[in-house]
Design a protein around this motif. Structure first.
Motif, mmCIF file in Angstrom:
data_model
loop_
_atom_site.group_PDB
_atom_site.id
_atom_site.type_symbol
_atom_site.label_atom_id
_atom_site.label_comp_id
_atom_site.label_asym_id
_atom_site.label_seq_id
_atom_site.Cartn_x
_atom_site.Cartn_y
_atom_site.Cartn_z
ATOM 1 N N ILE A 70 2.123 -6.624 5.313
ATOM 2 C CA ILE A 70 2.162 -5.979 3.926
ATOM 3 C C ILE A 70 3.686 -5.899 4.134
ATOM 4 O O ILE A 70 4.683 -5.097 5.137
ATOM 5 N N ALA A 91 -4.778 -4.524 0.337
ATOM 6 C CA ALA A 91 -3.471 -3.884 -0.250
ATOM 7 C C ALA A 91 -3.818 -2.425 0.182
ATOM 8 O O ALA A 91 -2.878 -1.872 0.265
ATOM 9 N N CYS A 92 -5.283 -2.123 0.097
ATOM 10 C CA CYS A 92 -5.344 -0.314 -0.056
ATOM 11 C C CYS A 92 -5.587 -0.367 1.931
ATOM 12 O O CYS A 92 -4.736 0.687 1.993
ATOM 13 N N SER A 109 -3.117 -1.041 3.383
ATOM 14 C CA SER A 109 -1.480 -0.016 3.419
ATOM 15 C C SER A 109 -1.469 1.717 3.612
ATOM 16 O O SER A 109 -0.821 2.145 3.937
ATOM 17 N N ASN A 159 -2.385 -7.673 -11.312
ATOM 18 C CA ASN A 159 -1.863 -8.171 -9.699
ATOM 19 C C ASN A 159 -0.528 -8.937 -9.910
ATOM 20 O O ASN A 159 -0.625 -10.309 -10.948
ATOM 21 N N TRP A 216 3.841 -14.564 -1.358
ATOM 22 C CA TRP A 216 3.532 -12.668 -1.928
ATOM 23 C C TRP A 216 2.032 -12.432 -3.142
ATOM 24 O O TRP A 216 2.635 -13.155 -4.036
ATOM 25 N N VAL A 241 1.344 -1.937 -4.107
ATOM 26 C CA VAL A 241 2.030 -3.173 -2.747
ATOM 27 C C VAL A 241 2.103 -4.770 -2.391
ATOM 28 O O VAL A 241 0.687 -5.557 -3.106
ATOM 29 N N GLN A 242 3.136 -5.230 -1.858
ATOM 30 C CA GLN A 242 3.472 -6.232 -1.499
ATOM 31 C C GLN A 242 2.482 -7.220 -0.393
ATOM 32 O O GLN A 242 3.056 -6.593 0.924
ATOM 33 N N ARG A 243 2.030 -8.085 -0.249
ATOM 34 C CA ARG A 243 0.747 -8.698 0.605
ATOM 35 C C ARG A 243 1.448 -10.022 1.116
ATOM 36 O O ARG A 243 1.919 -10.822 0.208
ATOM 37 N N VAL A 279 0.706 -8.857 -5.142
ATOM 38 C CA VAL A 279 1.019 -7.602 -5.038
ATOM 39 C C VAL A 279 0.323 -7.536 -6.001
ATOM 40 O O VAL A 279 0.235 -7.742 -7.010
ATOM 41 N N ASP A 280 -0.544 -5.874 -5.412
ATOM 42 C CA ASP A 280 -1.409 -5.279 -5.961
ATOM 43 C C ASP A 280 -0.841 -4.386 -6.563
ATOM 44 O O ASP A 280 0.201 -3.373 -5.691
ATOM 45 N N CYS A 281 -0.767 -4.153 -8.219
ATOM 46 C CA CYS A 281 -0.663 -3.251 -8.464
ATOM 47 C C CYS A 281 -1.405 -1.802 -9.869
ATOM 48 O O CYS A 281 -2.439 -2.910 -9.831
#
Length: 341
Positions: A246, A296-297, A299, A270, A217, A232-234, A219-221
């Motif tokens: 997502i 991520a965006c 989502s 991230n 995973w 947002v978890q990818r 994860v963009d934060c």
């Protein structure tokens, strides 16, 4: 608002795109600098300039302050020398420039070295894989023997590395010519690695770790000094071409929130995880937007907008995230910028 991003990765164009989507035309001006005259990040900027190369740390810091003054910068979002710049915010505050730092100097320095980071991380915040840091062949052999007693497969990675450079799974069955002919990637024969160590009595810190064979995973934060505003978890497919999904893994969600609070993370960052036989484990914290930030965006969360609102001191409403959405990226051919004079 005039926002400056100094030398950073080419994927910054996704951040630029999402910042523009978050503001009316003309409200923000995005300025980008790089030491390469043909940097692809220039294609997405409103203004771009070439940075001088080979400056010392002190010289580069002085250059940054002078650049802010000359170009009327209001918000400085550093990539290059982010830790050094975070150590001297008063230089920029004195000329009315706000600096976005993901964390303080000590934390950024800690995150840079995975051996130190893993060793200092409290288990109640997040769990890492089993690992042993080594600097010579005897320590390497001891680490392999110790970890092999508990884990079926092991891997190695330099303590200081980006983009997964240097990561290899230890192969106890095949030699390098067999790997070459079969097209095996990211593996290295154990005995050949040991042989190479015989010619290098001591080397930079290498991590010997349990191999995590499950999904990964990214994860963009967006955060505000320890407050997690959005994540947002990818989840990456383990099949080639399978894209990413997502996701909404509860264990990861908890670890991301605790890590953000523990290290007082801020702005865009991230965090990466991977699953092993004993559950999901933390891989690393990247104090910058990731290469997959744009995915991520998709989502429904404009993370760049959320981070900018937080920087301005505005309230941030949590977005509605489209869980289960499958995303990917495609390459787009572009004409490079003409050489700058």
């Amino acid at each position: 608002m005039r926002i400056w991003f100094n030398q950073t990765f080419s994927t910054i164009h996704a951040v630029f795109r999402n910042l523009r989507q978050s503001a009316p035309n003309g409200e923000i001006t995005l300025i980008c600098t790089h030491t390469q005259a043909h940097a692809t990040a220039f294609l997405a900027a409103d203004e771009h300039y070439v940075e001088p190369a080979e400056l010392t740390e002190h010289e580069y810091l002085e250059w940054c302050v002078d650049f802010c003054r000359r170009h009327n910068i209001q918000l400085f979002w550093p990539g290059k020398e982010a830790a050094l710049i975070s150590k001297h915010p008063e230089l920029f505050q004195a000329i009315g420039v706000q600096v976005v730092s993901v964390a303080d100097f000590d934390t950024l320095s800690l995150l840079h070295n995975k051996a130190d980071f893993y060793a200092a991380l409290p288990a109640v915040v997040a769990q890492t894989m089993d690992f042993i840091a080594v600097n010579d062949r005897d320590a390497f052999d001891s680490a392999v023997a110790t970890l092999s007693a508990h884990h079926q497969r092991l891997c190695v990675k330099p303590a200081v590395s980006v983009f997964g450079l240097g990561f290899r799974v230890l192969d106890t069955q095949r030699d390098s010519i067999t790997q070459l002919l079969k097209g095996v990637e990211y593996q290295i024969p154990l005995q050949e690695l040991r042989h190479g160590m015989a010619n290098t009595p001591e080397f930079a810190t290498l991590l010997v770790m349990e191999h995590l064979g499950g999904p990964e995973w990214s994860v963009d934060c967006a955060g505000r000094h320890g407050e997690l505003l959005c994540a947002v978890q990818r989840k990456k497919s383990q099949l080639a071409g399978g894209g990413q999904t997502i996701d909404n893994n509860a264990d990861i969600d908890g670890m991301v929130a605790r890590l953000t609070a523990h290290y007082r993370l801020n702005g865009l960052f991230n965090i990466q995880f991977k699953e092993g036989v004993h559950g999901v484990r933390l891989l690393e914290i990247n104090p910058r937007p990731s290469g997959g930030f744009g995915m991520a965006c998709l989502s429904g969360a404009n993370l760049a907008q959320i981070a900018l609102q937080a920087i301005k001191g505005k309230a941030c409403q949590p977005p509605s995230i489209r869980y289960g959405l499958r995303v990917s990226e495609i390459n787009t051919p572009v004409v490079m910028m003409p050489e700058l004079l």
